[in-house]
Write a protein that holds these residues in place. Structure first.
Motif, PDB file in Angstrom:
ATOM      1  N   GLN A 228      50.423  49.589  54.124  1.00 38.98           N
ATOM      2  CA  GLN A 228      50.472  48.438  53.216  1.00 38.98           C
ATOM      3  C   GLN A 228      51.067  48.832  51.860  1.00 38.98           C
ATOM      4  OE1 GLN A 228      49.392  45.321  54.154  1.00 38.98           O
ATOM      5  NE2 GLN A 228      49.830  44.363  52.177  1.00 38.98           N
ATOM      6  N   TRP A 229      50.879  50.106  51.446  1.00 42.23           N
ATOM      7  CA  TRP A 229      51.441  50.511  50.149  1.00 42.23           C
ATOM      8  C   TRP A 229      51.984  51.955  50.132  1.00 42.23           C
ATOM      9  CZ3 TRP A 229      46.305  50.730  51.263  1.00 42.23           C
ATOM     10  CH2 TRP A 229      45.641  51.903  50.954  1.00 42.23           C
ATOM     11  N   ARG A 230      51.833  52.674  51.224  1.00 48.03           N
ATOM     12  CA  ARG A 230      52.321  54.044  51.272  1.00 48.03           C
ATOM     13  C   ARG A 230      53.550  54.135  52.168  1.00 48.03           C
ATOM     14  NH1 ARG A 230      48.807  56.628  48.362  1.00 48.03           N
ATOM     15  NH2 ARG A 230      50.464  58.153  48.251  1.00 48.03           N
TER      16      ARG A 230
ATOM     17  N   PRO B  10      47.003  47.781  46.707  1.00 46.11           N
ATOM     18  CA  PRO B  10      46.543  46.427  46.375  1.00 46.11           C
ATOM     19  C   PRO B  10      45.374  46.429  45.391  1.00 46.11           C
ATOM     20  CG  PRO B  10      46.869  46.645  48.738  1.00 46.11           C
ATOM     21  CD  PRO B  10      47.016  48.020  48.165  1.00 46.11           C
ATOM     22  N   ALA B  11      44.517  47.436  45.429  1.00 46.20           N
ATOM     23  CA  ALA B  11      43.397  47.475  44.488  1.00 46.20           C
ATOM     24  C   ALA B  11      43.819  48.091  43.154  1.00 46.20           C
ATOM     25  CB  ALA B  11      42.219  48.236  45.083  1.00 46.20           C
TER      26      ALA B  11
ATOM     27  N   MET C 154      37.779  46.363  49.258  1.00 46.64           N
ATOM     28  CA  MET C 154      38.988  46.022  50.013  1.00 46.64           C
ATOM     29  C   MET C 154      38.978  46.689  51.393  1.00 46.64           C
ATOM     30  SD  MET C 154      42.979  46.716  49.052  1.00 46.64           S
ATOM     31  CE  MET C 154      43.017  48.403  49.680  1.00 46.64           C
TER      32      MET C 154
ATOM     33  N   LEU D 161      37.144  40.579  41.416  1.00 45.39           N
ATOM     34  CA  LEU D 161      38.030  41.177  42.424  1.00 45.39           C
ATOM     35  C   LEU D 161      37.208  41.645  43.631  1.00 45.39           C
ATOM     36  CD1 LEU D 161      40.842  42.170  43.296  1.00 45.39           C
ATOM     37  CD2 LEU D 161      40.428  44.269  41.979  1.00 45.39           C
TER      38      LEU D 161
ATOM     39  N   HIS E  40      47.201  51.096  37.535  1.00 45.79           N
ATOM     40  CA  HIS E  40      47.674  50.197  36.483  1.00 45.79           C
ATOM     41  C   HIS E  40      46.499  49.708  35.636  1.00 45.79           C
ATOM     42  CE1 HIS E  40      46.155  46.583  38.405  1.00 45.79           C
ATOM     43  NE2 HIS E  40      46.851  46.825  39.514  1.00 45.79           N
TER      44      HIS E  40
END
Lengths: 455, 455
Positions: free
Chosen positions: B79-81, B110-111, B149, B176, B418
């Motif tokens: 999903q993000w790697r 995503p988190a 998540m 969240l 972030h």
């Protein structure tokens, strides 16, 4: 080891498009011209010169099919573009649908939405023209933070008039703009004639996007070193957003599929146009036959319930008149949390392709949009912007239709931004504090009745 | 068209590492064993069985060099790697440095941080072992939201004890976690014996990470369907994070450079370990000669000012004793905004490689960290987490040293997350409300003096 299912279909940096796609070159019928608010005659380039650099005015009226993206802009785009295209496999499983669901993730830009796609070239062309400062308005804050970032990159000042109610309720968005170095003022302010007049009459004014536009335009018109930047509605904004669709076409080819239906949320129209226009161009050439669907909020249904007519871009009737689907510039949309979709009109270009029958439109209620967004977050991990939830609701509807029919369907939607700065809306939704809105028929009828008659 | 400067050095999905790298296989000296808090004897696997599934306990003590990443985990990683590696060209220009600055961006999960790298496998192994619910604590909220998540992805319940002061001050982080479906309780709570006892004595308790750990551990120990998950400190957590460094090595090869210096912020140590351990392995094999630098906050300087000795993981002295650089488990770090770095100890593995002289450590004051973060945001667009600002400050220091020497230097740092959920800290910084902290020498001396003597 089992073979992995492919999740992301990504392009390398050198596949950032070399040119934006200008659908004006391919339209079966040209758009109606914008009119001067005083004379009601078609607007000339000189009328816009106090507000925009000539390069952007030229793009506004260009009919060239391809408009080259400057190297300097592509270099900045490379910070997050080509943006990723995902297949939402966990969402597909959660829905138990035969549909394939793809989404283009514009939330990966540093400012968190598709808005930097146009903020960066607008800042670049202004820098080139010698502009020292850009002024703009912001409501929800996506646009203001994107322009603030672009100005930081090109070493320009940025002045943002932020609607008073957002200024007070969204301190984090304001902090983001200030972190980028922008000066943010609550609107109405004492800095402009418009602002002072409104404050004299209504000292406790919450402000509105219409007022903030007037303030930002006023300081740009009065200061030769300041120009104005708009984040949606105008043709050159739609143009800059076409990188979304141009990349998506290439990425869907990587995935080996052609979308049957393409969806994006619509407020001013820019993220929709960005994904849709290149696909409309393909449809017009007979290369594809995708249904292209704009998804708008039921509370502010310009495409599904508005009138296609000339109207002002702002509440104060200071801007040019443009032909668009509108609920009437005097219409004040209900306070839904998808602040970026609370606009009385629709971009003239999007309105035009709607009028030509090249796209469809549908509307989604606020509670359905949030329910869809939460289902998406639990499956995909990404918490979407409240605006993007409308596109997700549309995609889920299509996926469930495919399930009902027992037939596959390839769905592509635009995830226009993340919701990290919009968590208050999720808090309110989960606390049961949000509501749906009926179609505000009477208010819209009144607002439409008040429009000037253009012969 | 000019040739573009390359900004991102990215890998396709099939380059997600197949195995985590376990540095225990290559250490010149083994780590000291953890001790039972009652008997002070080395801990056995059975002591941990009430809290963790056996597969994680095995990883905790494994000396295998490569531990295969399960297909199901790699599928979620996709999903993000592989996460992007950036060259910070605009930051280099702003600093006018001959240094090349690269950063690995773990904020794209995503988190929003590196924490899902371990939350996902922890959830997976628990799911496999039949766990129905995971309990954990969270302070700043990065870890709690990542585990929430991961539990959503593997269809497990998630129970998060959130330190009361964060619960009240960070409603968006809580939102969240709840959006992901987790149950979030302010700690101390009436749900546990520990919590009730503390509330009886201090009804207005603000809570602490130590108390929240005790609550999460208590419900896991009492309920056979619930296990406990920890987001840092433990060996298996460090192991899971090595995907960061393994990918970075391959990405730096794409960039055609070998880092001279590698930096990451350290609190519990997990994002540092993730980037550093694979590079330490390379250094040990003589394949590279990079300086590897941990950057910690001056207010909580466990590696630079702490003692390498046995201490408890929590304030309540309920956890096993581990040998680590510690400021004393009774030490209460000052209220800096980098909440993820406010921990009295340092992961035993990171402490061990520090003791072996394989890494260096330095410290950064809070105001310098925020100044660095804002400079980074204006150059790169990304607003970093307050924790990550420490790594950025370290990287900027190295880049300015290179400039002073007039020599090139290749710097690689980890952008662990972030700052979208931490904007209040930027507001406070920009309003001049934050301060530096002197090294709290007396408090640390007192806390260290109170440690049990292990012979």
């Amino acid at each position: 080891m089992l073979p992995m299912e492919k999740i992301q279909f990504n392009l390398p940096q050198d596949r950032i498009p070399l040119a934006w796609y200008n659908i004006a070159a391919d339209l079966p019928k040209p758009m109606a011209p914008p009119l001067h608010p005083g004379t009601l005659k078609p607007l000339g380039p000189d009328d816009l010169a106090p507000l925009f650099p000539m390069s952007l005015i030229e793009q506004e009226v260009s009919t060239e099919r391809e408009i080259e993206i400057p190297d300097e802009v592509r270099q900045v785009y490379a910070q997050w573009r080509p943006s990723p295209l995902y297949r939402a496999r966990r969402l597909e499983k959660a829905l138990d649908t035969p549909a394939h669901i793809y989404y283009k993730n514009e939330g990966v830009s540093p400012a968190g939405s598709h808005k930097p796609n146009t903020a960066v070239p607008q800042a670049f062309y202004n820098k080139q023209a010698g502009t020292k400062r850009l002024s703009t308005e912001t409501g929800a804050g996506q646009w203001g933070s994107s322009l603030a970032m672009a100005c930081a990159f090109f070493d320009m000042e940025c002045k943002v008039y932020m609607v008073r109610v957002s200024y007070d309720q969204k301190p984090y968005r304001r902090a983001l703009m200030e972190t980028y170095g922008a000066s943010v003022t609550a609107s109405p302010s004492v800095e402009t004639e418009v602002g002072r007049a409104i404050l004299a009459a209504h000292p406790d004014s919450n402000g509105s996007l219409g007022i903030a536009i007037s303030e930002a335009v006023e300081i740009a018109a009065k200061d030769p070193n300041t120009k104005y930047a708009l984040g949606s509605v105008l043709n050159h904004v739609m143009l800059h957003q076409t990188v979304i669709g141009l990349e998506a076409i290439e990425q869907m080819a990587l995935a080996g599929e052609e979308p049957d239906v393409i969806m994006a949320c619509t407020g001013g129209g820019s993220n929709f146009a960005g994904l849709a226009m290149p696909y409309i161009g393909r449809n017009l050439k007979g290369l594809s036959h995708a249904r292209i669907v704009a998804v708008e909020p039921s509370a502010c249904p310009s495409l599904t319930k508005g009138q296609f007519t000339y109207d002002f871009g702002d509440t104060g009737r200071l801007t040019p008149l443009v032909k668009m689907h509108t609920l009437g510039s005097a219409f004040m949309p209900p306070g839904i949390h998808a602040g970026g979709l609370r606009y009385h009109g629709m971009a003239p270009l999007v309105s035009h392709v709607m009028d030509l029958g090249l796209i469809e439109a549908t509307s989604v209620q606020q509670l359905d949009a949030f329910a869809a967004g939460i289902q998406f977050a639990r499956a995909e991990g990404i918490v979407p912007a409240p605006e993007s939830n409308h596109a997700i609701a549309g995609a889920i509807y299509e996926a469930l239709e495919a399930k009902r029919e027992g037939k596959p369907r390839t769905i592509l939607f635009n995830l226009s931004g993340h919701g990290n700065f919009d968590m208050q809306s999720y808090i309110n939704y989960q606390a049961g504090l949000l509501e749906n809105y009926d179609y505000p028929a009477e208010e819209i009828a009144m607002a439409l009745a008040g429009l000037p008659v253009i012969l």
